[in-house]
Design an enzyme around this catalytic site. Structure first.
Site, mmCIF file in Angstrom:
data_model
loop_
_atom_site.group_PDB
_atom_site.id
_atom_site.type_symbol
_atom_site.label_atom_id
_atom_site.label_comp_id
_atom_site.label_asym_id
_atom_site.label_seq_id
_atom_site.Cartn_x
_atom_site.Cartn_y
_atom_site.Cartn_z
ATOM 1 N N LYS A 184 0.713 -1.127 -0.163
ATOM 2 C CA LYS A 184 0.002 -0.007 -0.055
ATOM 3 C C LYS A 184 0.855 1.425 -0.032
ATOM 4 O O LYS A 184 1.508 1.556 0.886
ATOM 5 C CB LYS A 184 -0.969 -0.067 1.371
ATOM 6 C CG LYS A 184 -1.968 0.986 1.188
ATOM 7 C CD LYS A 184 -1.774 2.279 1.762
ATOM 8 C CE LYS A 184 -3.017 3.245 1.796
ATOM 9 N NZ LYS A 184 -2.606 4.515 2.066
ATOM 10 N N GLU A 265 6.022 -0.891 13.547
ATOM 11 C CA GLU A 265 7.224 -0.182 14.088
ATOM 12 C C GLU A 265 6.421 1.132 14.222
ATOM 13 O O GLU A 265 6.248 1.973 13.424
ATOM 14 C CB GLU A 265 8.323 -0.181 13.398
ATOM 15 C CG GLU A 265 9.438 0.714 14.026
ATOM 16 C CD GLU A 265 9.773 2.138 13.594
ATOM 17 O OE1 GLU A 265 9.016 2.977 14.311
ATOM 18 O OE2 GLU A 265 10.490 2.227 12.677
ATOM 19 N N CYS A 302 12.709 8.011 13.309
ATOM 20 C CA CYS A 302 11.939 7.389 14.221
ATOM 21 C C CYS A 302 12.933 7.112 15.301
ATOM 22 O O CYS A 302 12.562 6.690 16.510
ATOM 23 C CB CYS A 302 11.437 6.045 13.873
ATOM 24 S SG CYS A 302 12.368 4.954 12.874
#
Length: 509
Positions: A184, A265, A302
């Site tokens: 996606k 995550e 992140c």
């Protein structure tokens, strides 16, 4: 290269009437052509059924053939390098050098998995021979190996348009495991996703693979992702993004008649602990390294450090002064898209409004563009320990300095942390015992522990762990970076009393 704004599916479905969306340049706010087709449950079903149909053929390829496919993807990515870098720059506002480095990382991930697959050790074969004469009961011949789960849904990340997207680590790991992949695409950079998807499709065609091995779906709404996770032929999900998004997908997968694993995550505040002697020794250079780590990638990594724990030491004010001198020198920069900018402003505004939290440097952006500047906040350990909201991630270039009155208080703060991707400790040799006590606490909190460095930057290698206890991820036993990432998409299978002719190569005598 001309983009067509279409999905990449095994079946040629032609032009799709209906809703469309556009990418937007975050620097200029320009709407980029072409329009991209909004995917629906119809396209999800085509992709999932094609993946399931071609799963058997793909998983039965020899390991060298599977590895050759991964290498072929890198060849096709390099052929499209100029187009990829140009389009990614338009859709993300990231500098070309950063994107070129990310493309190299994407290629290296695929090559690492190709070598890993060729070696075959990831199958972890175990052979326990029969003991027909054993008393009181004979033992059967038992042979263990790892087999792929099935079609995997991969969600492209917003902050790494190449390395954590269509041809990124999740896709590489799943294909290496023998699983077809349905991606996606992220709606912030659909053109980049289309180009990377074309590279994978071209590689598959060059290797003679069935087209259900890879599909790409475009869409800007949540419905497409939900339909993909809920499709009964999808066997696992890989996601990198927000905690809200990852948890929503996890809940959908758990509610299916046949629940499936979601390897999400979901972010981290990556706490850093500065012990007094390291703080005094580091001085202004340590302050600059801290700010650079906070601001790297406009805070959209992140692993950016969102919390810094220090003791109320004579060197503290000098350190904070150096931070406050250096931080305003960094220019404002564009975040990846307006949605991230809005979320950053909202989260920062809520954090500043909390009792006992002081905005020391920087400001909450009010403009309608995507530009932000770094921000530094300060609070006390007492306030941190009674207000868990201070420890929530602010995805962007902001960090909170938490001042502790004692080492015991610093330990209490470490114990109060939720799960993290990383945790870092700065200490001198004379502080080894304090360091050991901190690390004992942090081992239960993070997937990667860092000594005398800052956590930004994730090396792609066999030893890397990019994961951690919830809410950093939905499964602390896994990683999304490094060769161990392949294990998310495998399961153990034992064969008992099989003739040699029916055994896979790795289990034959």
């Amino acid at each position: 290269m001309t983009l067509n704004g279409q999905h990449i599916l095994a079946e040629a479905t032609g032009n799709h009437p209906g809703a469309h969306f556009y990418a937007v340049n975050p620097v200029t706010a320009e709407r980029l052509q072409p329009a991209f087709v909004e995917g629906t449950a119809v396209q999800v079903d085509i992709a999932a059924r094609s993946a399931e149909h071609d799963f058997s053929a793909y998983r039965q390829l020899s390991l060298p053939q599977r590895a050759d496919f991964l290498v072929a993807i890198t060849t096709q990515l390099r052929k499209l390098e100029a187009d990829l870098l140009e389009r990614a720059g338009l859709e993300t506002g990231l500098p070309r050098a950063r994107l070129a480095g990310e493309l190299t990382r994407t290629v290296n991930q695929l090559l690492m998995f190709a070598d890993f697959v060729r070696e075959g050790a990831f199958l972890q074969p175990q052979i326990v021979p029969a003991l027909p004469e054993r008393q009181p009961l004979p033992r059967s011949d038992l042979r263990l190996t790892q087999v792929p789960l099935g079609p995997v849904a991969v969600f492209g990340a917003s902050n790494f348009p190449l390395a954590f997207s269509v041809a990124g680590g999740d896709t590489a790991a799943a294909l290496a495991a023998g699983c077809p992949v349905v991606v996606k695409a992220h709606p912030a950079h659909p053109g980049t996703c289309e180009l990377a998807g074309r590279a994978i499709r071209a590689a598959g065609d060059a290797c003679g693979l069935p087209r259900g091995v890879f599909s790409l779906l475009q869409g800007s709404g949540k419905q497409l992702g939900a339909a993909l996770v809920e499709h009964p032929l999808i066997s696992a999900v890989a996601f990198t993004g927000s905690q809200a998004g990852g948890r929503a997908l996890f809940n959908l997968a758990a509610a299916r008649p046949e629940p499936i694993p979601v390897f999400a995550e979901m972010g981290s505040v990556n706490p850093v602990f500065l012990l007094p002697r390291a703080l005094a020794d580091g001085g202004a250079e340590l302050a600059r390294k801290y700010v650079d780590s906070v601001a790297l990638g406009v805070g959209q990594f992140c692993t950016n450090p969102g919390l810094l724990f220090v003791l109320n030491d004579p060197a503290l004010e000098s350190f904070i002064h150096a931070v406050e001198e250096y931080l305003p020198q960094l220019p404002a920069a564009a975040m990846l898209h307006r949605g991230i900018k809005q979320n950053y402003c909202t989260a920062l505004d809520k954090l500043v409004a909390r009792s006992g939290v002081e905005l020391r440097c920087g400001e909450i952006p009010e403009s309608d563009d995507c530009f932000v500047s770094p921000a530094l906040l300060r609070t006390t350990a007492e306030q941190f320990l009674v207000d868990s909201k201070i420890a929530e991630e602010v995805f962007g270039p902001a960090s909170v300095i938490v001042v502790c009155q004692s080492f015991l208080q610093m330990q209490q703060c470490a114990a109060a942390l939720a799960g993290q991707l990383t945790a870092a400790v700065h200490a001198m040799a004379a502080e080894e015992e304090m360091c050991r006590e901190l690390l004992t606490l942090l081992e239960r909190k993070a997937g990667r522990l860092v000594m005398n460095d800052f956590p930004t930057g994730v090396e792609v290698c066999h030893a890397m762990v990019h994961g951690g206890p919830y809410p950093a991820t939905t499964d602390s036993r896994t990683t999304s970076v490094g060769s161990e990432a392949i294990r998310r998409f495998l399961r153990p299978l034992c064969r008992q009393n099989f003739p040699t002719s029916l055994l896979p190569e790795e289990l034959q005598d």
